[in-house]
Motif scaffolding. Structure first.
Motif, mmCIF file in Angstrom:
data_model
loop_
_atom_site.group_PDB
_atom_site.id
_atom_site.type_symbol
_atom_site.label_atom_id
_atom_site.label_comp_id
_atom_site.label_asym_id
_atom_site.label_seq_id
_atom_site.Cartn_x
_atom_site.Cartn_y
_atom_site.Cartn_z
ATOM 1 N N SER A 122 -1.706 1.737 -7.044
ATOM 2 C CA SER A 122 -1.929 2.344 -5.734
ATOM 3 C C SER A 122 -3.241 1.786 -5.210
ATOM 4 C CB SER A 122 -1.956 3.872 -5.819
ATOM 5 O OG SER A 122 -3.128 4.294 -6.443
ATOM 6 N N GLY A 124 -2.995 -0.133 -2.121
ATOM 7 C CA GLY A 124 -2.530 -0.985 -1.022
ATOM 8 C C GLY A 124 -3.176 -2.361 -1.011
ATOM 9 N N THR A 125 -2.945 -3.093 0.080
ATOM 10 C CA THR A 125 -3.450 -4.467 0.153
ATOM 11 C C THR A 125 -4.984 -4.486 0.208
ATOM 12 O OG1 THR A 125 -3.060 -4.368 2.530
ATOM 13 C CG2 THR A 125 -1.382 -5.448 1.228
ATOM 14 N N ASN A 175 4.022 9.368 -4.818
ATOM 15 C CA ASN A 175 4.458 8.974 -3.474
ATOM 16 C C ASN A 175 5.502 9.929 -2.892
ATOM 17 O OD1 ASN A 175 2.612 7.012 -3.734
ATOM 18 N ND2 ASN A 175 3.923 5.337 -3.100
ATOM 19 N N CYS A 219 -5.717 10.463 6.619
ATOM 20 C CA CYS A 219 -4.713 9.669 7.342
ATOM 21 C C CYS A 219 -3.967 10.555 8.334
ATOM 22 C CB CYS A 219 -3.765 9.046 6.314
ATOM 23 S SG CYS A 219 -2.712 7.756 6.978
ATOM 24 N N GLY A 238 -2.250 0.133 7.164
ATOM 25 C CA GLY A 238 -1.852 1.303 6.370
ATOM 26 C C GLY A 238 -0.652 1.033 5.482
ATOM 27 N N PHE A 239 0.153 2.050 5.259
ATOM 28 C CA PHE A 239 1.275 1.989 4.317
ATOM 29 C C PHE A 239 2.577 2.027 5.119
ATOM 30 C CE2 PHE A 239 3.836 4.271 0.866
ATOM 31 C CZ PHE A 239 4.014 3.118 0.121
ATOM 32 N N LEU A 243 8.058 0.795 3.051
ATOM 33 C CA LEU A 243 7.614 0.901 1.654
ATOM 34 C C LEU A 243 7.698 2.350 1.180
ATOM 35 C CD1 LEU A 243 4.555 -1.559 1.472
ATOM 36 C CD2 LEU A 243 6.804 -1.835 0.424
ATOM 37 N N MET A 244 7.337 3.295 2.061
ATOM 38 C CA MET A 244 7.493 4.710 1.710
ATOM 39 C C MET A 244 8.964 5.034 1.473
ATOM 40 S SD MET A 244 6.668 7.712 0.977
ATOM 41 C CE MET A 244 4.915 7.963 1.189
ATOM 42 N N ASP A 247 9.998 3.877 -1.909
ATOM 43 C CA ASP A 247 9.498 4.713 -3.008
ATOM 44 C C ASP A 247 10.234 6.054 -3.068
ATOM 45 O OD1 ASP A 247 7.857 2.612 -3.463
ATOM 46 O OD2 ASP A 247 5.975 3.620 -2.976
ATOM 47 N N ASP A 284 2.885 2.280 10.124
ATOM 48 C CA ASP A 284 2.385 3.170 9.078
ATOM 49 C C ASP A 284 3.285 4.409 9.020
ATOM 50 O OD1 ASP A 284 0.118 3.964 7.193
ATOM 51 O OD2 ASP A 284 0.266 5.703 8.512
#
Ligand code: NAD
Length: 299
Positions: A122, A124-125, A175, A219, A238-239, A243-244, A247, A284
């Motif tokens: 965890s 992120g980039t 997540n 956030c 962000g995320f 991707l969420m 997961d 995001d």
């Protein structure tokens, strides 16, 4: 300093591999994308022609790939890691995949004398670039001790979660909670707006009360409430919602195998699915609030 094979040089893998080079390790890298490969060669890595070549004559192999199907083909293909690796070399997979696949891959690796450790991340980039990732490690205590020095070159917190697969369990359960809390905060903030309270005041109350969580105080999905949040820059960075969604899919699939109900997780999955279907998959995931806000308010 180690000689490491690294396969998967995308948004996460490329900066992680770069940090391993900076830490003084020698890298043999492979990616199906020639440009991804070239970028790492320019940073000092040696290009390999296949996962097999990347895994030949190294002390560790790391993989950072999109999903379990990619990990399977990189491991078991004719030109795969398991075809090139020497006995005793440890494979560390940092992709986010399902725990059942991890166990299957670990069994395959073990048959030829290799440990397979799951170590999803965890952070992120941003965390990958800064070298501040959290690694959730699944494997034996001795596997953990062996991989820790290598992972320390890419992360700040290297946590032993338990046996093989528990790194992924930690990742997908966290997540799952995150997907649900974000939808919950979005729902509360949008209701507050509709009922006429200043969003800044409402967020301030939440963040000093029992509704407080990362989704509310770091956030927050309401634009302008937290200056540094993706909501305040058009839900960019962000995320990503997709991707969420991935997961939450892993969490609900794992829940099905365990015959364990995930009432809210399944509902949250559908909310992010609706966003993705509407073309918001790259935004995001806090953009989930758009499902609640009236268009005139959200404009
Ligand atoms: P990405 O799509 O940017 O990178 C994946 C890389 O794998 C690409 O460069 C692709 O070319 C390469 N690849 C695909 N198939 C391959 C094959 N057969 N052989 C060699 N290379 C192959 O994905 P990412 O964002 O770097 O994410 C990687 C993993 O990390 C995913 O499982 C993701 O869920 C997880 N993760 C991502 C983030 C994030 O913020 N991006 C955060 C935490 C975890």
């Amino acid at each position: 300093m180690m000689k490491i094979g690294f396969v998967g040089l995308g948004n996460m893998g490329a900066p992680m591999a770069r940090n391993l080079l900076k830490a003084g390790h020698a890298l043999q890298v492979f990616d199906v994308s020639a440009s991804a490969l070239q970028t790492l060669v320019e940073a000092g890595a040696q290009a390999a022609a296949s996962p097999k070549a990347a895994a030949t004559d190294v002390e560790y192999v790391m993989t950072m790939l999109p999903a379990a199907a990619h990990v399977r083909s990189v491991l078991t293909g004719d030109d795969g890691v398991l075809a090139g690796i020497a006995r005793g070399v440890t494979i560390v997979d940092s992709s986010t995949i399902d725990p059942a696949s991890v166990k299957a891959f670990a069994a395959l690796a073990q048959q030829q004398g290799n440990a397979f450790v799951d170590a999803p991340v965890s952070g992120g980039t941003g965390g990958a670039v800064a070298g501040t990732l959290t690694f959730m490690v699944g494997g034996s205590a001795s596997d953990y001790e062996r991989v820790k020095p290598v992972l320390s070159g890419m992360g700040r917190n290297i946590v032993h979660c338990g046996d093989t697969g528990t790194g992924q369990v930690a990742k997908i359960c966290n997540n799952l909670v995150l997907g649900i809390t974000m939808a919950g905060v979005a729902e509360g903030m949008a209701l507050g707006e509709a009922l006429g309270i200043d969003p800044q005041v409402l967020a301030g109350i939440m963040n000093t009360s029992t509704g407080r969580c990362w989704s509310s105080d770091t956030c927050n999905p309401f634009p302008g409430v937290i200056g540094s949040a993706p909501a305040s820059r058009g839900y960019t960075g962000g995320f990503g919602t997709d991707l969420m969604l991935k997961d939450l899919g892993l969490a609900t699939d794992a829940a099905k195998l365990a015959r364990q109900p995930v009432f809210l997780g399944a509902l949250a999955q559908q909310l992010y699915q609706a966003m993705s279907t509407d073309g918001a998959g790259k935004l995001d995931f806090s953009a989930v609030i758009k499902l609640y806000r009236r268009e005139a308010d959200a404009a």
